[in-house]
Design an enzyme around this catalytic site. Structure first.
Site, short mmCIF file in Angstrom:
data_model
loop_
_atom_site.label_atom_id
_atom_site.label_comp_id
_atom_site.label_asym_id
_atom_site.label_seq_id
_atom_site.Cartn_x
_atom_site.Cartn_y
_atom_site.Cartn_z
N GLU A 1 0.84 -1.20 0.00
CA GLU A 1 0.00 0.00 0.00
C GLU A 1 0.87 1.25 0.00
O GLU A 1 1.92 1.26 0.66
CB GLU A 1 -0.83 0.07 1.29
CG GLU A 1 -1.94 -0.90 1.39
CD GLU A 1 -2.40 -1.00 2.84
OE1 GLU A 1 -3.11 -0.11 3.30
OE2 GLU A 1 -2.01 -1.97 3.51
N CYS B 1 20.39 44.54 -22.53
CA CYS B 1 20.86 43.74 -21.39
C CYS B 1 21.24 42.34 -21.88
O CYS B 1 20.40 41.62 -22.44
CB CYS B 1 19.76 43.67 -20.34
SG CYS B 1 20.16 42.57 -18.97
N CYS C 1 20.51 47.00 -12.70
CA CYS C 1 20.56 45.62 -13.17
C CYS C 1 21.96 45.03 -12.92
O CYS C 1 22.97 45.65 -13.29
CB CYS C 1 20.25 45.58 -14.67
SG CYS C 1 20.55 43.96 -15.39
N CYS D 1 23.53 44.55 -16.78
CA CYS D 1 23.82 45.65 -17.70
C CYS D 1 23.83 47.00 -17.01
O CYS D 1 24.05 48.02 -17.65
CB CYS D 1 22.82 45.64 -18.85
SG CYS D 1 21.17 46.15 -18.34
N TYR E 1 -6.21 1.87 6.86
CA TYR E 1 -5.18 0.90 6.47
C TYR E 1 -5.14 -0.37 7.30
O TYR E 1 -4.45 -1.30 6.94
CB TYR E 1 -3.79 1.53 6.35
CG TYR E 1 -3.17 2.08 7.63
CD1 TYR E 1 -2.82 1.27 8.69
CD2 TYR E 1 -2.90 3.44 7.72
CE1 TYR E 1 -2.23 1.79 9.83
CE2 TYR E 1 -2.31 3.97 8.86
CZ TYR E 1 -1.97 3.13 9.92
OH TYR E 1 -1.38 3.65 11.03
N CYS F 1 14.68 44.87 -14.92
CA CYS F 1 15.71 45.64 -15.59
C CYS F 1 15.05 46.36 -16.76
O CYS F 1 14.23 45.76 -17.48
CB CYS F 1 16.79 44.68 -16.09
SG CYS F 1 17.81 45.38 -17.38
N ASP G 1 1.38 10.48 3.36
CA ASP G 1 2.11 11.41 4.23
C ASP G 1 1.09 12.25 4.99
O ASP G 1 0.76 13.36 4.60
CB ASP G 1 3.02 12.29 3.37
CG ASP G 1 4.19 12.81 4.16
OD1 ASP G 1 4.30 12.47 5.36
OD2 ASP G 1 5.00 13.56 3.59
O1 I6G Z 1 2.02 4.36 9.71
C1 I6G Z 1 1.47 3.43 8.93
C2 I6G Z 1 1.07 3.78 7.68
C3 I6G Z 1 0.49 2.84 6.85
C4 I6G Z 1 1.32 2.12 9.41
C5 I6G Z 1 0.74 1.16 8.58
C6 I6G Z 1 0.32 1.54 7.28
O2 I6G Z 1 -0.22 0.61 6.53
C7 I6G Z 1 -0.54 0.93 5.19
N1 I6G Z 1 0.59 -0.11 9.03
C8 I6G Z 1 0.99 -0.42 10.25
C9 I6G Z 1 0.83 -1.81 10.70
C10 I6G Z 1 1.56 0.52 11.08
N2 I6G Z 1 1.72 1.79 10.68
C11 I6G Z 1 2.03 0.19 12.41
#
Ligand code: I6G
Length: 672
Positions: free
Chosen positions: A110, A429, A405, A408, A222, A423, A114
């Protein structure tokens, strides 16, 4: 309305919202949802006793009285071990195969979003609590904020929910939502967020749920962290499908693969897609798919032995500003550029980053010698996103903006209301001349092969080229040219021949090549489809220019000013005298063309034609070609590896055709 009718209305609204926020497949227009929502609000205000906890009106509640309480997780929220290269990933696979005495293992892969990890507790199918990861053992109770996310079901979509289930997932802010939020914040003079992750964190930490509700946050599940009164599926993959059935968004790129080779292939596939995704990811999570095997493997310290996170190269790194220089661009804009201690970020070594203008320097508060965070994603120009104030050394100093500038020494000017300084030297220039020439010969402009940046710089420095017209007299300067660095007889012949063939161009390319401010490729096309003759375009008044598609008052003013300048008129005449020419279009009136009024977007890679060729042909058939998908798009042409434009077109139900489709369309209208 009866109470049952109200319950049906809630069900309907929740179905619509599930289709929109979880499945990305809206089934009714927004206006229909809003109409039904209003109906529900009306009945609820006249019958407050009927209000249900899973009613969409209950998503935004009151502020919690005493801030966010600290709550222990039923089962700790673990961390993951990291792998930074294929070797460590292969080691991980080998290690656990040995422990399990297995020849090959199936992994569930997967994307690692972020965002911020969260645990959601459902009792008898109803959301009772949402807690941040915190230190893994306990976190903050942010239920009131979590409830504002439409991708979080207030009630599981099942008649037979487990007695208790804790669902784990990530809350993140999609890239487009982040951009919009920051744009609004900047317009209001508020603080902008450094990246989508910080924006998501800041949005969830709001004490007022109304603020969280206004932020574009999404939750993606997840795993199932804890469950009572229900038998877990046999594999992690099936667990995810179960979560999807219960109404959670799961990642549609999840996949089962075999062995470490499968994991590496998945990594390569996702690494390519990474910048096109509509959300930020920092890696991939690989999990042994069979739950029985996971149980056998267990944990070491605070991480499962059966999972690993393969990290992508970081897109943000810290480095130091060694100096701030000023670069002069094609239009005279003087841009401050941070010279950096080289840093490896987003897969390349970066030693310069633009600081845009005075306002941006002020916003960042950046000084020479500061430590800064650099962001680089995909092919995007590296950006300074933050000064690490805590690390500010004693020897930092601010930069003075130049009064003349730096190339120039002409005066600089700042147009009122604009952040950039410019400029005033024009083609006198050297920097502006070099940049204008690079633009003039570029692929989408006059397309002169063999006239690279280095050669242009030498030609300007040696005063052999003082304006674009001089390019067409280079054949008279063979001897001098042969003395240039890396110029042999063969490359000279090639260069002169491509200059010769570039003379036969297209009207739109010619206008684009002139480098009029704010006139990009699309505007050049729009101008040349409106004005069939160069003389008409050159003589056009502002009132006429604004009638052209995509041309507003500012662009119109730039166009008008460009053609009013004697020096530019002389250059144009010189180019025409030198033999630059284009074929006049057989002017059918635009409305008579077969694709008149239709808006096309072309994305992804095509194999038989370039995107520009397809765009040109669509334009010739009267279509408008836009750079972005919106509700006004009539058709998306999606080649291979089409990214976010394809996703957006799908969500807006915009008709999509592939390369074969567009070829058939062009054939049908005689354009091929
Ligand atoms: O921090 C995490 C992001 C995504 C995860 C995670 C995850 O699975 C797609 N899965 C586990 C088991 C853990 N942290 C601990």
């Amino acid at each position: 309305m009866t109470q049952q009718q109200m319950l049906d209305l809630i069900q309907k609204l929740n179905d619509y919202s599930y289709a929109y926020h979880v499945k990305d497949e809206p089934i009714v227009p927004d206006a229909e949802y809003d109409r039904l929502y209003l109906q529900l609000q009306t009945i609820e205000s006249s019958q407050p006793d009927w209000i249900q906890p899973d009613s969409p009106t209950q998503r935004v509640g009151e502020k919690p009285d005493n801030g966010f309480a600290n709550v222990a997780h039923t089962v700790p929220m673990l961390s993951l071990d990291n792998a930074f290269d294929n070797e460590s990933l292969a080691d991980f696979d080998q290690r656990i195969r040995k422990l399990l005495n297995a020849e090959k293992l199936v992994y569930c892969c997967e994307p690692k979003l972020d965002g911020l990890a969260i645990s959601l507790r459902y009792e008898e199918g109803r959301l009772v609590r949402g807690v941040t990861r915190g230190d893994g053992l306990s976190g903050e109770d942010i239920t009131s904020n979590i409830k504002t996310l439409y991708s979080v079901p207030l009630k599981l979509r099942t008649e037979t929910p487990p007695a208790v289930v804790e669902v784990r997932g990530e809350i993140y802010m999609p890239k487009d939502g982040f951009e919009k939020l920051n744009k609004l914040a900047a317009e209001k003079g508020d603080k902008v967020f450094v990246n989508p992750r910080n924006a998501a964190a800041g949005s969830l930490r709001q004490l007022d749920p109304k603020i969280t509700a206004s932020r574009p946050l999404v939750m993606c599940a997840y795993s199932i962290g804890y469950v009572e009164g229900w038998e877990q599926p046999e594999s992690h993959y099936d667990g995810l499908l179960q979560l999807s059935e219960w109404g959670f968004r799961i990642n549609d790129l999840m996949q089962r693969v075999e062995g470490s080779e499968g994991c590496i292939e998945y990594y390569e596939m996702l690494n390519e897609k990474r910048t096109d995704l509509t959300y930020d990811i920092d890696g991939i999570v690989y999990k042994v798919d069979k739950i029985a095997l996971q149980n056998q493997l267990g944990f070491i310290a605070r991480a499962p032995r059966w999972a690993i996170a393969r990290k992508f190269p970081a897109q943000e790194e810290m480095t130091r500003v060694l100096g701030i220089d000023f670069q002069v661009g094609r239009t005279g804009a003087i841009t401050p550029v941070a010279r950096l201690e080289p840093v490896f970020v987003g897969g390349v070594t970066v030693s310069n980053a633009t600081l845009h203008n005075k306002d941006e320097i002020a916003r960042l508060g950046v000084q020479v010698n500061d430590y800064v965070i650099i962001h680089r994603a995909g092919d995007v120009i590296p950006k300074v996103v933050q000064v690490v104030v805590e690390k500010r050394p004693e020897n930092t100093f601010e930069v003075d903006f130049p009064n003349t500038c730096p190339i120039c020494h002409s005066d600089v000017e700042q147009v009122e209301g604009e952040a950039v300084i410019r400029c005033t030297g024009g083609l006198v220039c050297g920097a502006q001349l070099k940049e204008s020439l690079k633009h003039f010969v570029s692929r989408k402009a006059m397309d002169i092969d063999g006239l690279g940046d280095k050669l242009i710089e030498q030609l300007v420095d040696q005063k052999m080229v003082k304006d674009p017209v001089d390019i067409f007299t280079l054949h008279e300067k063979r001897e001098a040219l042969l003395k240039m660095e890396r110029m042999g007889q063969k490359s000279l012949e090639k260069l002169l021949s491509s200059i010769e063939s570039a003379k036969a161009t297209q009207f739109n390319r010619f206008i684009y090549a002139l480098g009029i401010r704010e006139v990009g490729e699309a505007t050049a096309r729009a101008l040349t489809s409106y004005f069939n003759e160069l003389e008409d375009l050159m003589a056009a008044e502002q009132e006429t220019l604004v009638e052209v598609d995509d041309v507003g008052p500012i662009v119109a003013q730039h166009v008008k000013m460009f053609f009013a300048q004697e020096a530019n008129r002389e250059t144009i005449n010189g180019l025409l005298k030198a033999g630059v020419t284009w074929e006049k279009k057989q002017q059918a009136s635009l409305e008579e063309l077969p694709l008149a009024g239709k808006v096309y977007v072309v994305t992804g890679s095509l194999s038989q034609f370039s995107r520009d060729q397809v765009k040109d042909k669509l334009l010739a058939l009267g279509a408008k070609v836009s750079g972005s998908v919106s509700a006004k798009t009539d058709c998306l042409v999606a080649g291979e590896k089409a990214g976010s434009k394809l996703t957006k077109a799908q969500s807006l139900n915009v008709p999509i055709i592939d390369e074969a489709g567009v070829i058939a369309l062009l054939h049908e209208h005689g354009a091929l």
